[in-house]
Design an enzyme around this catalytic site. Sequence first.
Site, PDB file in Angstrom:
ATOM      1  N   LYS A 103       0.909  -1.304  -0.078  1.00  0.00           N
ATOM      2  CA  LYS A 103       0.037   0.202  -0.070  1.00  0.00           C
ATOM      3  C   LYS A 103       0.798   1.222   0.172  1.00  0.00           C
ATOM      4  O   LYS A 103       1.789   1.431   0.844  1.00  0.00           O
ATOM      5  CB  LYS A 103      -0.774  -0.131   1.045  1.00  0.00           C
ATOM      6  CG  LYS A 103      -2.295   0.249   1.196  1.00  0.00           C
ATOM      7  CD  LYS A 103      -2.961  -0.069   2.393  1.00  0.00           C
ATOM      8  CE  LYS A 103      -4.177   1.203   2.571  1.00  0.00           C
ATOM      9  NZ  LYS A 103      -4.629   0.801   3.783  1.00  0.00           N
ATOM     10  N   HIS A 105      -0.400   4.551   0.668  1.00  0.00           N
ATOM     11  CA  HIS A 105      -0.877   5.454   1.313  1.00  0.00           C
ATOM     12  C   HIS A 105      -1.220   4.957   2.719  1.00  0.00           C
ATOM     13  O   HIS A 105      -1.174   3.501   2.975  1.00  0.00           O
ATOM     14  CB  HIS A 105      -2.167   6.119   0.471  1.00  0.00           C
ATOM     15  CG  HIS A 105      -3.262   4.868   0.377  1.00  0.00           C
ATOM     16  ND1 HIS A 105      -3.335   4.036  -0.687  1.00  0.00           N
ATOM     17  CD2 HIS A 105      -4.394   4.429   1.303  1.00  0.00           C
ATOM     18  CE1 HIS A 105      -4.188   3.008  -0.319  1.00  0.00           C
ATOM     19  NE2 HIS A 105      -5.006   3.401   0.709  1.00  0.00           N
TER      20      HIS A 105
END
Length: 220
Positions: A103, A105
């Site tokens: 990921k 973010h």
Amino acid sequence: MQDYQREFIEFAIEQDVLRFGEFTLKSGRVSPYFFNAGLFRSGQALARLGRFYARAIVESGLEADVLFGPAYKGIPLGAVTAVALADHHDRDMPFTFNRKEAKTHGEGGSLVGAPLEGRVMIIDDVITAGTAIGEVMEIIHAESAKAAGVVIALDRQERAPDGQGGLKANSAIQEVEARFSMPVVSIVTLDQVLEYLEQYAQQELSGHAVAIRDYRAQYG
Ligand code: OMP
């Protein structure tokens, strides 16, 4: 074979997790049996499964600082094992899993849960040729952690395919143990499944032992 191991084989057959027939494996081998851990799929089945993993860990005497459930199948397996260790063995161990895609973010990264540090106990479903476990070891090494061992449900007791490992007389699991200097613990082995089929099972099941013995002679 201990009672809990026989119970585990009965449980896996009852849940259709351990099936007999003709199955093509990841390695390309055509196997007369298949273990699909994804079919432990109710709250009660998963709770019971966690108790079997926890029992295998306790029996093995393996010590670790964190449990790691590799994506995807290892995630629920690691979680139910962590719960069972806490509920039934008074061991509250940190638990971590990974995402397959990092990921970029929010919390970021590909690991979720406790930090992957110290001695890591990997919880997974099955080792056949040892390919999947090699990928898991890369994740552990990237974190500078150390693998304490792997706990799986079923040891298929097969040789690694040609071109992998090199110690051809050894099983894929022995190669994994040697390559990564860690033990592999399983709830049950194929030998125990055979023992169950030949000594305890009803006739309609015991017939499968013949095909499994043939397969074992070829790949075991
Ligand atoms: P290796 O990576 O060859 O060790 O194979 C392990 C993986 O094969 C498991 O994580 C499963 O995805 C799959 N598998 C089973 O789940 N059950 C089996 O009985 C056999 C296999 C397999 O394809 O070898």
